[in-house]
Design a protein around this motif. Structure first.
Motif, mmCIF file in Angstrom:
data_model
loop_
_atom_site.group_PDB
_atom_site.id
_atom_site.type_symbol
_atom_site.label_atom_id
_atom_site.label_comp_id
_atom_site.label_asym_id
_atom_site.label_seq_id
_atom_site.Cartn_x
_atom_site.Cartn_y
_atom_site.Cartn_z
ATOM 1 N N LEU A 196 -48.949 -31.534 15.558
ATOM 2 C CA LEU A 196 -47.523 -31.857 15.675
ATOM 3 C C LEU A 196 -47.287 -33.085 16.555
ATOM 4 O O LEU A 196 -46.147 -33.361 16.945
ATOM 5 N N HIS A 197 -48.372 -33.799 16.877
ATOM 6 C CA HIS A 197 -48.300 -35.016 17.702
ATOM 7 C C HIS A 197 -47.596 -34.744 19.029
ATOM 8 O O HIS A 197 -46.718 -35.505 19.446
ATOM 9 N N HIS A 198 -47.960 -33.645 19.668
ATOM 10 C CA HIS A 198 -47.498 -33.218 20.996
ATOM 11 C C HIS A 198 -46.069 -32.665 21.015
ATOM 12 O O HIS A 198 -45.532 -32.409 22.081
ATOM 13 N N PHE A 199 -45.458 -32.467 19.846
ATOM 14 C CA PHE A 199 -44.120 -31.893 19.799
ATOM 15 C C PHE A 199 -44.137 -30.487 20.387
ATOM 16 O O PHE A 199 -45.066 -29.748 20.138
ATOM 17 N N PRO A 200 -43.205 -30.065 21.180
ATOM 18 C CA PRO A 200 -41.954 -30.716 21.581
ATOM 19 C C PRO A 200 -42.099 -31.598 22.820
ATOM 20 O O PRO A 200 -41.123 -32.190 23.274
ATOM 21 N N PHE A 201 -43.295 -31.691 23.363
ATOM 22 C CA PHE A 201 -43.519 -32.454 24.591
ATOM 23 C C PHE A 201 -43.475 -33.960 24.348
ATOM 24 O O PHE A 201 -43.439 -34.738 25.295
ATOM 25 N N SER A 202 -43.477 -34.380 23.082
ATOM 26 C CA SER A 202 -43.415 -35.806 22.758
ATOM 27 C C SER A 202 -42.100 -36.429 23.223
ATOM 28 O O SER A 202 -42.028 -37.628 23.466
ATOM 29 N N TYR A 203 -41.058 -35.614 23.394
ATOM 30 C CA TYR A 203 -39.765 -36.139 23.854
ATOM 31 C C TYR A 203 -39.849 -36.687 25.270
ATOM 32 O O TYR A 203 -39.098 -37.585 25.633
ATOM 33 N N ILE A 204 -40.758 -36.144 26.056
ATOM 34 C CA ILE A 204 -40.904 -36.640 27.438
ATOM 35 C C ILE A 204 -42.207 -37.420 27.613
ATOM 36 O O ILE A 204 -42.579 -37.762 28.727
ATOM 37 N N GLY A 205 -42.887 -37.676 26.497
ATOM 38 C CA GLY A 205 -44.117 -38.461 26.553
ATOM 39 C C GLY A 205 -45.277 -37.746 27.216
ATOM 40 O O GLY A 205 -46.199 -38.384 27.728
ATOM 41 N N THR A 255 -42.772 -40.575 18.914
ATOM 42 C CA THR A 255 -43.847 -40.688 17.932
ATOM 43 C C THR A 255 -43.327 -40.406 16.534
ATOM 44 O O THR A 255 -42.275 -39.778 16.359
ATOM 45 N N ASP A 256 -44.057 -40.896 15.561
ATOM 46 C CA ASP A 256 -43.770 -40.589 14.160
ATOM 47 C C ASP A 256 -44.701 -39.481 13.713
ATOM 48 O O ASP A 256 -45.920 -39.599 13.843
ATOM 49 N N LEU A 257 -44.133 -38.409 13.198
ATOM 50 C CA LEU A 257 -44.902 -37.260 12.729
ATOM 51 C C LEU A 257 -44.920 -37.268 11.207
ATOM 52 O O LEU A 257 -43.875 -37.065 10.578
ATOM 53 N N PRO A 258 -46.099 -37.517 10.597
ATOM 54 C CA PRO A 258 -46.164 -37.442 9.135
ATOM 55 C C PRO A 258 -45.802 -36.032 8.660
ATOM 56 O O PRO A 258 -46.207 -35.032 9.267
ATOM 57 N N VAL A 259 -45.041 -35.965 7.582
ATOM 58 C CA VAL A 259 -44.617 -34.678 7.036
ATOM 59 C C VAL A 259 -45.839 -33.830 6.673
ATOM 60 O O VAL A 259 -45.850 -32.622 6.888
#
Length: 192
Positions: free
Chosen positions: A149-158, A36-40
């Protein structure tokens, strides 16, 4: 004014900054994290939200440890939580990260509990938050931070951890609302 109350007021003062970061389309770019893209601006808003949420734990701990619990603190602390969480949830709808129906239920519960607190205040009582309410607040704050945070750090595994936490927060919001009203129903029943 004691330190816990100052921390609570600082939490309230961070809310407008948080709102501005999520409401104004800043052109600070995005970071690609996971899938995902996380806006600053979302990242900075999440940091402010986490700091503000952290003051909730610190002020409560400090107030209990040093016996600085005041009626002002009992009033301001849950108010600050409600303002911060409500602002965040409404903005999460606006940026497409939370379903409106979940937010409506959560905010409706907050209005209902606030109404009960007002009735209690009219009877000369101050109702402090119970353990179930603290669990509710913690799950809401975790859900909001991870969604920002758009699901970060879990965004790495979707893995949609933030969305799952939001539904867990919804469960505890409803459960704590029932618990609060059951424990304090006598105030409504016996009020003049």
């Amino acid at each position: 004014m004691n330190l816990p109350n100052k921390l609570t007021i600082s939490r309230i003062l961070l809310i407008p900054i948080f709102i501005i970061l999520l409401s104004i389309p800043f052109e600070w770019g995005t970071w690609n994290i996971g899938h995902t893209d996380l806006p600053v601006s979302h990242f900075i808003a999440a940091l402010i939200f986490i700091i503000a949420s952290g003051t909730d734990w610190v002020d409560g701990y400090y107030a209990r440890k040093y016996n600085l619990v005041t009626n002002l603190g009992k009033f301001l602390d849950p108010l600050a939580d409600k303002l911060l969480v409500s602002a965040a949830l409404i903005l999460l709808i606006e940026i497409g990260l939370a379903p409106a129906w979940v937010v409506i239920i959560i905010i409706s519960r907050e209005f209902a509990v606030t109404g009960l607190r007002l009735v209690a205040a009219g009877e000369g009582m101050v109702l402090a938050a119970g353990n179930m309410g603290k669990i509710k607040t913690a799950t809401q704050m975790i859900a909001i931070a991870v969604l920002l945070l758009h699901h970060f750090p879990f965004s790495y595994i979707g893995f949609p951890f933030g969305s799952i936490m939001l539904y867990i927060a919804l469960f505890f919001t409803i459960l704590s609302g029932f618990d609060y009203f059951i424990k304090n129903w006598h105030i409504m029943r016996d009020s003049k």
